[in-house]
Design a protein around this motif. Structure first.
Motif, PDB file in Angstrom:
ATOM      1  N   SER A 201       0.833  -1.201   0.000  1.00  0.00           N
ATOM      2  CA  SER A 201       0.000   0.000   0.000  1.00  0.00           C
ATOM      3  C   SER A 201       0.865   1.248   0.000  1.00  0.00           C
ATOM      4  N   THR A 202       0.365   2.291  -0.643  1.00  0.00           N
ATOM      5  CA  THR A 202       1.078   3.569  -0.606  1.00  0.00           C
ATOM      6  C   THR A 202       1.049   4.175   0.786  1.00  0.00           C
ATOM      7  N   LYS A 203       0.276   3.606   1.686  1.00  0.00           N
ATOM      8  CA  LYS A 203       0.273   4.062   3.080  1.00  0.00           C
ATOM      9  C   LYS A 203       1.478   3.537   3.845  1.00  0.00           C
ATOM     10  N   PHE A 204       2.136   2.508   3.313  1.00  0.00           N
ATOM     11  CA  PHE A 204       3.297   1.934   4.000  1.00  0.00           C
ATOM     12  C   PHE A 204       4.466   2.917   4.004  1.00  0.00           C
ATOM     13  N   PRO A 205       5.231   2.963   5.102  1.00  0.00           N
ATOM     14  CA  PRO A 205       6.452   3.767   5.097  1.00  0.00           C
ATOM     15  C   PRO A 205       7.471   3.173   4.131  1.00  0.00           C
ATOM     16  N   ALA A 206       8.390   4.018   3.666  1.00  0.00           N
ATOM     17  CA  ALA A 206       9.377   3.594   2.664  1.00  0.00           C
ATOM     18  C   ALA A 206      10.201   2.415   3.137  1.00  0.00           C
ATOM     19  N   GLU A 207      10.544   2.377   4.422  1.00  0.00           N
ATOM     20  CA  GLU A 207      11.386   1.288   4.916  1.00  0.00           C
ATOM     21  C   GLU A 207      10.667  -0.058   4.866  1.00  0.00           C
ATOM     22  N   THR A 208       9.341  -0.047   5.032  1.00  0.00           N
ATOM     23  CA  THR A 208       8.579  -1.290   4.928  1.00  0.00           C
ATOM     24  C   THR A 208       8.572  -1.798   3.501  1.00  0.00           C
ATOM     25  N   VAL A 209       8.360  -0.894   2.547  1.00  0.00           N
ATOM     26  CA  VAL A 209       8.372  -1.268   1.136  1.00  0.00           C
ATOM     27  C   VAL A 209       9.753  -1.782   0.743  1.00  0.00           C
ATOM     28  N   GLU A 210      10.799  -1.173   1.276  1.00  0.00           N
ATOM     29  CA  GLU A 210      12.167  -1.595   0.973  1.00  0.00           C
ATOM     30  C   GLU A 210      12.410  -3.031   1.453  1.00  0.00           C
ATOM     31  N   LYS A 211      11.938  -3.355   2.640  1.00  0.00           N
ATOM     32  CA  LYS A 211      12.100  -4.711   3.167  1.00  0.00           C
ATOM     33  C   LYS A 211      11.339  -5.720   2.323  1.00  0.00           C
ATOM     34  N   LEU A 212      10.118  -5.355   1.936  1.00  0.00           N
ATOM     35  CA  LEU A 212       9.316  -6.248   1.100  1.00  0.00           C
ATOM     36  C   LEU A 212       9.958  -6.455  -0.266  1.00  0.00           C
ATOM     37  N   ASN A 213      10.566  -5.400  -0.773  1.00  0.00           N
ATOM     38  CA  ASN A 213      11.168  -5.457  -2.105  1.00  0.00           C
ATOM     39  C   ASN A 213      12.371  -6.389  -2.150  1.00  0.00           C
TER      40      ASN A 213
END
Length: 339
Positions: free
Chosen positions: A142-154
């Motif tokens: 979700s675009t609501k996620f902080p950048a660091e969460t998206v980075e970990k998922l990526n």
């Protein structure tokens, strides 16, 4: 005597040579084993998404101005944080291998698509370990996620932050359709929506003309309003043509307002969404509001034009599923039937 010495010397040299050759031959497997060990170590240190997609050809897709590299066959999709993607999956009959939970359970609304799926954490708290074990091809966040969460998922797999802004609903639907090869199902859903909105706008336009119309959500015991392009607001203001209140125009995000402020806004038509799951600490908050004299002074209340949970209160508003459900509910309501 000299001959004997020479013969012994020659024999010694030959034995030394054989030993030397043997040493060289023994060194080769040792070197190969070291190389193999290093390669294995490098392989194990690679991100899991490289391992997952090692045998799957990749392609590039475009979504909201960005490019993402995804497998040609994105068969294993994890959805975390994006209820919008869950609703789109419902429309397209896409079954994710992993999906977020609410209070440790899957929302009943999604029963059709989550059979066999693994819970991957709550809406705002993805379980990285569980997602890693699922070896997904793509993660829809979700675009609501902080950048660091998206980075970990990526680091686990290509992660696409799906927009929570309602006006991006069509792009969101087409994204999932492209990932799963279900473009035809998406086209049919969009066609149905266009037919619904075209037929209803003329009827409801007369009802809403010059009226103050508001969508509110009771959440965590508070009254919430939203920007013009969030939640069900696009359905009310863009699709059905109602005027946008100045307070809605000024809202930058989900905004808490007091009951006194709601009374000051004094809507003529009020759509209320209330979910018990979002008000666990204040389960009687809506009942208490409805008993309050200030609430009773609002035009919509006095004229019996309050619509509580016209659609499932867990719907996000900004998806084709939500929009069609809302339009169909309006069409079946007294707003159309008695006007």
């Amino acid at each position: 005597m000299n001959k004997k010495v020479w013969a012994l010397g020659l024999a010694g040299m030959m034995m030394f040579g054989v030993a030397a050759c043997g040493a060289k031959e023994e060194a080769k497997p040792a070197t190969a084993a070291t190389t193999s060990s290093q390669s294995k170590g490098m392989s194990e240190n690679n991100s899991s998404k490289n391992t997952v997609n090692a045998t799957n050809e990749m392609r590039t897709i475009h979504y909201l101005g960005k490019e993402y590299s995804v497998p040609v066959k994105a068969e294993k999709i994890v959805i975390t944080g994006s209820v919008e993607s869950m609703e789109d999956a419902l429309v397209l009959d896409v079954k994710p291998v992993g999906a977020m939970t609410t209070g440790g359970r899957f929302a009943p609304l999604f029963a059709k698509i989550i059979e066999g799926a693994e819970g991957v954490g709550e809406k705002t708290q993805p379980n990285m370990e569980t997602i890693l074990k699922l070896k997904p091809d793509v993660i829809l966040a979700s675009t609501k996620f902080p950048a660091e969460t998206v980075e970990k998922l990526n680091k686990i797999a290509t992660t696409i932050p799906v927009s929570h802004i309602s006006t991006n609903w069509e792009s969101n639907l087409n994204l999932l359709a492209e990932l799963t090869g279900k473009q035809e199902q998406a086209r049919q859903a969009l066609q149905k929506y266009n037919e619904e909105v075209h037929g209803l706008k003329e009827k409801i336009g007369v009802v809403f003309k010059d009226k103050n119309v508001l969508v509110m959500r009771v959440r965590a015991g508070s009254i919430m309003i939203y920007p013009e392009n969030v939640f069900f607001n696009p359905s009310v203001y863009s699709d059905l043509g109602a005027m946008v209140p100045k307070e809605v125009k000024q809202a930058k995000a989900q905004q808490v307002i007091s009951l006194e402020k709601l009374s000051e806004m004094n809507p003529d038509y009020l759509f209320v969404q209330f979910s018990e799951a979002e008000n666990k600490d204040t389960p009687k908050v809506l009942e208490d509001l409805q008993k309050n004299p200030i609430w009773k002074s609002i035009n919509a209340v006095k004229n019996d034009n309050v619509f509580v949970n016209l659609v499932d209160p867990t719907l996000q508003g900004g998806t084709v599923y939500s929009k069609i459900a809302f339009l169909e509910a309006i069409k079946s309501s007294k707003l159309v039937q008695t006007k």
